[in-house]
Design an enzyme around this catalytic site. Sequence first.
Site, PDB file in Angstrom:
ATOM      1  N   ALA A  66       0.860  -1.176   0.000  1.00 14.56           N
ATOM      2  CA  ALA A  66       0.000   0.000   0.000  1.00 14.56           C
ATOM      3  C   ALA A  66       0.898   1.229   0.000  1.00 14.56           C
ATOM      4  O   ALA A  66       2.053   1.162   0.449  1.00 14.56           O
ATOM      5  CB  ALA A  66      -0.878  -0.011   1.243  1.00 14.56           C
ATOM      6  N   GLY A 111       0.489  -5.166   0.941  1.00 22.15           N
ATOM      7  CA  GLY A 111      -0.697  -5.261   0.090  1.00 22.15           C
ATOM      8  C   GLY A 111      -0.385  -5.842  -1.284  1.00 22.15           C
ATOM      9  O   GLY A 111      -1.267  -6.424  -1.930  1.00 22.15           O
ATOM     10  N   GLU A 114      -0.434  -9.502  -0.768  1.00 23.70           N
ATOM     11  CA  GLU A 114      -1.836  -9.889  -0.548  1.00 23.70           C
ATOM     12  C   GLU A 114      -2.603  -9.938  -1.872  1.00 23.70           C
ATOM     13  O   GLU A 114      -3.442 -10.806  -2.089  1.00 23.70           O
ATOM     14  CB  GLU A 114      -2.484  -8.909   0.433  1.00 23.70           C
ATOM     15  N   GLU A 134       4.262  -5.440   7.275  1.00 23.71           N
ATOM     16  CA  GLU A 134       3.386  -4.465   7.954  1.00 23.71           C
ATOM     17  C   GLU A 134       3.766  -4.226   9.411  1.00 23.71           C
ATOM     18  O   GLU A 134       3.637  -3.108   9.912  1.00 23.71           O
ATOM     19  CB  GLU A 134       1.918  -4.915   7.881  1.00 23.71           C
TER      20      GLU A 134
HETATM   21  N1  DAK Z   1       4.538   3.298  -0.510  1.00 20.47           N
HETATM   22  C1  DAK Z   1       4.928   4.498  -1.020  1.00 20.47           C
HETATM   23  N2  DAK Z   1       6.084   4.685  -1.666  1.00 20.47           N
HETATM   24  C2  DAK Z   1       6.890   3.625  -1.832  1.00 20.47           C
HETATM   25  C3  DAK Z   1       6.562   2.354  -1.327  1.00 20.47           C
HETATM   26  C4  DAK Z   1       5.315   2.201  -0.629  1.00 20.47           C
HETATM   27  N3  DAK Z   1       4.888   1.022  -0.168  1.00 20.47           N
HETATM   28  N4  DAK Z   1       7.571   1.497  -1.627  1.00 20.47           N
HETATM   29  C5  DAK Z   1       8.487   2.243  -2.295  1.00 20.47           C
HETATM   30  N5  DAK Z   1       8.087   3.512  -2.417  1.00 20.47           N
HETATM   31  C6  DAK Z   1       8.775   4.622  -3.076  1.00 20.47           C
HETATM   32  C7  DAK Z   1       9.984   5.087  -2.256  1.00 20.47           C
HETATM   33  O1  DAK Z   1       9.575   5.962  -1.229  1.00 20.47           O
HETATM   34  C8  DAK Z   1      10.820   5.766  -3.319  1.00 20.47           C
HETATM   35  O2  DAK Z   1      10.262   7.020  -3.580  1.00 20.47           O
HETATM   36  P1  DAK Z   1      11.235   8.314  -3.796  1.00 20.47           P
HETATM   37  O3  DAK Z   1      12.110   8.377  -2.575  1.00 20.47           O
HETATM   38  O4  DAK Z   1      12.027   7.997  -5.050  1.00 20.47           O
HETATM   39  O5  DAK Z   1      10.294   9.459  -3.960  1.00 20.47           O
HETATM   40  C9  DAK Z   1      10.556   4.892  -4.562  1.00 20.47           C
HETATM   41  O6  DAK Z   1       9.350   4.189  -4.298  1.00 20.47           O
HETATM   42  C10 DAK Z   1      11.660   3.875  -4.810  1.00 20.47           C
HETATM   43  O7  DAK Z   1      11.838   3.126  -3.621  1.00 20.47           O
HETATM   44  P2  DAK Z   1      13.260   3.008  -2.843  1.00 20.47           P
HETATM   45  O8  DAK Z   1      14.156   4.145  -3.221  1.00 20.47           O
HETATM   46  O9  DAK Z   1      12.968   2.784  -1.411  1.00 20.47           O
HETATM   47  O10 DAK Z   1      13.846   1.687  -3.507  1.00 20.47           O
HETATM   48  P3  DAK Z   1      14.874   0.670  -2.844  1.00 20.47           P
HETATM   49  O11 DAK Z   1      15.282  -0.256  -3.954  1.00 20.47           O
HETATM   50  O12 DAK Z   1      15.942   1.383  -2.112  1.00 20.47           O
HETATM   51  O13 DAK Z   1      14.019  -0.148  -1.769  1.00 20.47           O
HETATM   52  C11 DAK Z   1      12.104  -1.376  -0.980  1.00 20.47           C
HETATM   53  C12 DAK Z   1      12.995  -0.961  -2.199  1.00 20.47           C
HETATM   54  C13 DAK Z   1      10.908  -2.146  -1.518  1.00 20.47           C
HETATM   55  C14 DAK Z   1      12.912  -2.271  -0.040  1.00 20.47           C
HETATM   56  C15 DAK Z   1      11.666  -0.098  -0.220  1.00 20.47           C
HETATM   57  O14 DAK Z   1      11.129   0.814  -1.163  1.00 20.47           O
HETATM   58  C16 DAK Z   1      10.618  -0.379   0.839  1.00 20.47           C
HETATM   59  O15 DAK Z   1      10.926  -0.887   1.924  1.00 20.47           O
HETATM   60  N6  DAK Z   1       9.360  -0.022   0.528  1.00 20.47           N
HETATM   61  C17 DAK Z   1       8.255  -0.175   1.480  1.00 20.47           C
HETATM   62  C18 DAK Z   1       7.808  -1.591   1.507  1.00 20.47           C
HETATM   63  C19 DAK Z   1       6.674  -1.825   2.524  1.00 20.47           C
HETATM   64  O16 DAK Z   1       6.870  -1.616   3.722  1.00 20.47           O
HETATM   65  N7  DAK Z   1       5.543  -2.263   2.018  1.00 20.47           N
HETATM   66  C20 DAK Z   1       4.416  -2.582   2.856  1.00 20.47           C
HETATM   67  C21 DAK Z   1       3.569  -1.361   2.998  1.00 20.47           C
HETATM   68  S1  DAK Z   1       2.295  -1.618   4.210  1.00 20.47           S
HETATM   69  C22 DAK Z   1      -5.242  -1.770   4.765  1.00 20.47           C
HETATM   70  C23 DAK Z   1      -4.976  -2.976   4.194  1.00 20.47           C
HETATM   71  C24 DAK Z   1      -3.715  -3.269   3.761  1.00 20.47           C
HETATM   72  C25 DAK Z   1      -2.679  -2.381   3.940  1.00 20.47           C
HETATM   73  C26 DAK Z   1      -2.957  -1.165   4.517  1.00 20.47           C
HETATM   74  C27 DAK Z   1      -4.236  -0.857   4.939  1.00 20.47           C
HETATM   75  N8  DAK Z   1      -6.533  -1.460   5.226  1.00 20.47           N
HETATM   76  C28 DAK Z   1      -7.482  -2.574   5.400  1.00 20.47           C
HETATM   77  C29 DAK Z   1      -6.946  -0.124   5.520  1.00 20.47           C
HETATM   78  C30 DAK Z   1      -1.356  -2.730   3.482  1.00 20.47           C
HETATM   79  C31 DAK Z   1      -0.269  -2.188   4.035  1.00 20.47           C
HETATM   80  C32 DAK Z   1       1.035  -2.299   3.363  1.00 20.47           C
HETATM   81  O17 DAK Z   1       1.181  -2.782   2.266  1.00 20.47           O
END
Ligand code: DAK
Length: 260
Positions: A66, A111, A114, A134
Amino acid sequence: MSSQFLRVDRDGAVATVTIDRPERLNALDTGAVAELGRAFAELGRDDEIRAVVLTGAGEKAFVAGADISELAELDAPGAERYAAAGQGLMWSIENLGKPVVAAIGGYALGGGLELALACTVRWAAAEAKLGLPETNLGLIPGFGGTQRLPRLVGRGRALEMILGGKPIGADEALAWGLVTRVLPREELLDAVQAFAAKLAARSGMALRSALKAVGEGSNMTLDASMRLEAALFGVTCASADAAEGCQAFLEKRDAEFRHR
Ligand code: DAK
């Protein structure tokens, strides 16, 4: 059918849905979830489409989760709407009545994993990383991950992924049954599309019944699911496609299914 964050390309009976936001690693914001929901509703109604490929644009990610910048700002009503839209999307993919094959070229996180879990089959590139991070954000999976992952890989492995938050690589995902094939990245999409085309050439009626038997049956007692299987077997047995399939075998020719 294309929109701001999505491309939908058609090739015969196969549609390829590409989440197209590579600069954010295809992270899903509320707009992308809504667009995906509309696209899958349309594909579900379209009798010409009999298999779907779901993938992410760019080299790095299927979907990195997400959109965290949006999550951080959601108020309670917004989060509720987002949850409802997300759950509706996962349900519509899982219950499309047509196979949906995920081509996971890179990160499938949160997400994003998922979303892949709601698909019928998952194939991955050797570089892919799959995880539910998460808890690193003080959250838990909210699009079905706590339920679908243990059913697929078992409770212990699912809990390790959910509590530990550390992504696993493609080979481990293969060994755990989270994906069923690992391919070089440059071959992945073509291979998944070729696989989807093979599925689309089979009897759509038989595939729909098999998906229903496995999908609905897994939420039932063994007795009830056996009755469901028998009922669906009866329906498919009486179909035009079953008559054609059996006749084609006896006549040593390829079947020409009409998908009913
Ligand atoms: N959201 C927003 N931006 C993201 C992102 C994300 N999930 N993942 C990556 N980006 C963005 C980065 O901020 C960066 O943006 P800029 O800095 O260039 O502006 C760009 O994409 C490139 O990413 P990185 O520079 O970080 O790239 P790296 O190769 O260094 O790292 C990485 C890749 C995948 C390890 C890293 O980007 C990372 O850790 N990303 C976050 C992964 C994460 O934590 N994903 C889970 C998110 S929580 C809900 C139901 C479900 C959910 C929520 C609510 N409800 C029922 C209400 C689900 C929640 C989730 O998915």
